[in-house]
Design a protein around this motif. Sequence first.
Motif, mmCIF file in Angstrom:
data_model
loop_
_atom_site.group_PDB
_atom_site.id
_atom_site.type_symbol
_atom_site.label_atom_id
_atom_site.label_comp_id
_atom_site.label_asym_id
_atom_site.label_seq_id
_atom_site.Cartn_x
_atom_site.Cartn_y
_atom_site.Cartn_z
ATOM 1 N N THR A 43 -32.662 81.134 29.602
ATOM 2 C CA THR A 43 -33.813 80.829 30.463
ATOM 3 C C THR A 43 -33.478 79.795 31.513
ATOM 4 O O THR A 43 -33.589 80.070 32.701
ATOM 5 C CB THR A 43 -35.016 80.284 29.675
ATOM 6 O OG1 THR A 43 -34.627 80.051 28.357
ATOM 7 C CG2 THR A 43 -36.186 81.202 29.740
ATOM 8 N N VAL A 47 -32.748 80.510 35.483
ATOM 9 C CA VAL A 47 -33.865 80.456 36.431
ATOM 10 C C VAL A 47 -33.549 79.507 37.581
ATOM 11 O O VAL A 47 -33.764 79.833 38.754
ATOM 12 C CB VAL A 47 -35.160 80.028 35.700
ATOM 13 C CG1 VAL A 47 -36.226 79.661 36.701
ATOM 14 C CG2 VAL A 47 -35.653 81.145 34.820
ATOM 15 N N LEU A 51 -33.309 80.413 41.509
ATOM 16 C CA LEU A 51 -34.107 79.730 42.528
ATOM 17 C C LEU A 51 -33.202 79.179 43.631
ATOM 18 O O LEU A 51 -33.536 79.260 44.818
ATOM 19 C CB LEU A 51 -34.916 78.590 41.892
ATOM 20 C CG LEU A 51 -36.070 79.005 40.985
ATOM 21 C CD1 LEU A 51 -36.805 77.782 40.492
ATOM 22 C CD2 LEU A 51 -37.031 79.916 41.715
ATOM 23 N N ILE A 69 -41.185 87.585 50.127
ATOM 24 C CA ILE A 69 -40.572 88.306 49.003
ATOM 25 C C ILE A 69 -39.770 87.352 48.128
ATOM 26 O O ILE A 69 -39.835 87.416 46.895
ATOM 27 C CB ILE A 69 -39.663 89.436 49.547
ATOM 28 C CG1 ILE A 69 -40.537 90.570 50.057
ATOM 29 C CG2 ILE A 69 -38.745 89.929 48.458
ATOM 30 C CD1 ILE A 69 -39.843 91.878 50.121
ATOM 31 N N LEU A 72 -42.021 85.476 45.942
ATOM 32 C CA LEU A 72 -42.533 86.338 44.867
ATOM 33 C C LEU A 72 -41.489 86.523 43.771
ATOM 34 O O LEU A 72 -41.805 86.452 42.582
ATOM 35 C CB LEU A 72 -42.914 87.706 45.439
ATOM 36 C CG LEU A 72 -44.336 87.903 45.927
ATOM 37 C CD1 LEU A 72 -44.566 89.364 46.198
ATOM 38 C CD2 LEU A 72 -45.324 87.400 44.911
ATOM 39 N N PHE A 75 -41.281 83.397 41.743
ATOM 40 C CA PHE A 75 -42.508 83.223 40.957
ATOM 41 C C PHE A 75 -42.513 84.144 39.737
ATOM 42 O O PHE A 75 -42.745 83.708 38.602
ATOM 43 C CB PHE A 75 -43.705 83.514 41.866
ATOM 44 C CG PHE A 75 -45.039 83.353 41.205
ATOM 45 C CD1 PHE A 75 -45.507 82.096 40.878
ATOM 46 C CD2 PHE A 75 -45.810 84.462 40.920
ATOM 47 C CE1 PHE A 75 -46.733 81.962 40.265
ATOM 48 C CE2 PHE A 75 -47.035 84.317 40.310
ATOM 49 C CZ PHE A 75 -47.495 83.064 39.976
ATOM 50 N N PHE A 76 -42.208 85.425 39.959
ATOM 51 C CA PHE A 76 -42.247 86.365 38.839
ATOM 52 C C PHE A 76 -41.143 86.063 37.829
ATOM 53 O O PHE A 76 -41.324 86.237 36.623
ATOM 54 C CB PHE A 76 -42.131 87.808 39.342
ATOM 55 C CG PHE A 76 -43.421 88.319 39.901
ATOM 56 C CD1 PHE A 76 -44.582 88.194 39.162
ATOM 57 C CD2 PHE A 76 -43.495 88.889 41.144
ATOM 58 C CE1 PHE A 76 -45.794 88.637 39.668
ATOM 59 C CE2 PHE A 76 -44.695 89.333 41.658
ATOM 60 C CZ PHE A 76 -45.840 89.205 40.917
ATOM 61 N N MET A 78 -40.095 83.093 37.096
ATOM 62 C CA MET A 78 -40.537 81.953 36.300
ATOM 63 C C MET A 78 -41.640 82.352 35.331
ATOM 64 O O MET A 78 -41.824 81.717 34.294
ATOM 65 C CB MET A 78 -41.020 80.829 37.209
ATOM 66 C CG MET A 78 -39.883 80.145 37.910
ATOM 67 S SD MET A 78 -40.468 79.048 39.149
ATOM 68 C CE MET A 78 -40.411 77.525 38.294
ATOM 69 N N ILE A 79 -42.397 83.392 35.657
ATOM 70 C CA ILE A 79 -43.449 83.819 34.735
ATOM 71 C C ILE A 79 -42.884 84.690 33.615
ATOM 72 O O ILE A 79 -43.226 84.533 32.451
ATOM 73 C CB ILE A 79 -44.538 84.597 35.497
ATOM 74 C CG1 ILE A 79 -45.349 83.629 36.333
ATOM 75 C CG2 ILE A 79 -45.442 85.312 34.534
ATOM 76 C CD1 ILE A 79 -46.595 84.240 36.877
ATOM 77 N N SER A 81 -39.618 85.251 32.536
ATOM 78 C CA SER A 81 -38.491 84.840 31.707
ATOM 79 C C SER A 81 -38.925 84.105 30.434
ATOM 80 O O SER A 81 -38.430 84.415 29.343
ATOM 81 C CB SER A 81 -37.540 84.019 32.567
ATOM 82 O OG SER A 81 -36.789 83.164 31.818
ATOM 83 N N PRO A 82 -39.899 83.151 30.514
ATOM 84 C CA PRO A 82 -40.352 82.538 29.260
ATOM 85 C C PRO A 82 -40.997 83.542 28.305
ATOM 86 O O PRO A 82 -40.851 83.411 27.090
ATOM 87 C CB PRO A 82 -41.373 81.499 29.719
ATOM 88 C CG PRO A 82 -41.035 81.215 31.110
ATOM 89 C CD PRO A 82 -40.497 82.490 31.670
ATOM 90 N N VAL A 83 -41.683 84.538 28.851
ATOM 91 C CA VAL A 83 -42.341 85.518 27.973
ATOM 92 C C VAL A 83 -41.293 86.314 27.202
ATOM 93 O O VAL A 83 -41.391 86.503 25.985
ATOM 94 C CB VAL A 83 -43.245 86.457 28.797
ATOM 95 C CG1 VAL A 83 -43.855 87.506 27.901
ATOM 96 C CG2 VAL A 83 -44.325 85.674 29.489
#
Lengths: 121, 191
Positions: A43, A47, A51, A69, A72, A75-76, A78-79, A81-83
């Motif tokens: 993670t 990430v 970035l 883009i 986006l 952002f996606f 970062m959302i 990867s933890p999930v």
Amino acid sequence: MTWTTALDVVAAICMLSGALFALIAALGVLRLPDLLSRMHAATKPQVLGLLLVLTGLGLHVREPELIGILVLIGFFQMITSPVATHMVGRAAFRARLVDTEGLVVDELSQLDNGEEPRGAP
Amino acid sequence: MSPQLRTTRRGDVRPARYQALQPAAVVWLTLVWVVLWRDLSLGNLVLGLVVAVVVCVVFPLPPVRMRMRIRPAALAWTVVRFLADVVVSSVHVAYAVLRPRHRPRNAVIEVDLTSSSDLVLTIVAQMTSLIPGSIVVEARRSTHTLFLHVFDVGDAESADRFRGTVLAQEARVLRALGAGSPADAPEGATG
């Protein structure tokens, strides 16, 4: 030295350091001893590396519609990867595949069998 | 987990439907569509709107029941602090990876969040996964408890201190969202 050259230099620095972080993340997935530690390597440095590469790309290309883009993508990443990490870690814990020897504190295994009580919302 | 049940007039019990079309979600999805196509023409905008509505109807989500008043200064501070923490934790993990013959000493700790909001639980879980050296291995919505795997923590005392870090993180998020003190978070009482 013009502004464009300066921006390109900064972009190059960002991309190189980003690639370095991505490399370290890959090394970490190989080198670290157990699954959950490897998830950390997958993670965080990854990430940050992405970035940095995206920042470098934005500084180098300098087109407004591309920046949307890039933002986006970051952002996606970062959302999601933890999930993904959470799902792998949770599955490992429930399947009792986690190496609990290396843990200094373990407050989850002490509980029931790791199941949420029935009737929870 | 499960949506709340509702008894209809005929007496059958079935899950209550969420209000599918939430304006904020539709606007956000349309925006994503336009950005992805890189084309701000009227036709594309309308098409994006249609896709957003279809997505919202097909995949309805529970509404965010929370009175929010976003505070820009606190939000900016949360973001800056978050990015700084991402760098710090990445360097920490990278250092632990590169150290020869180093076996990280990890811990699994339990953190009871003070807020009873699902949104705050989600945001804090997301943020703590990227920082400060932890991943969420289990989240319990009923008690708003997160179980975190903390990387390379050392000993039990630092694992205990880490709990404070997560709670401080939550406090920053609460301040940024203007949710005020955790006691007056309006929802979640029905649990």
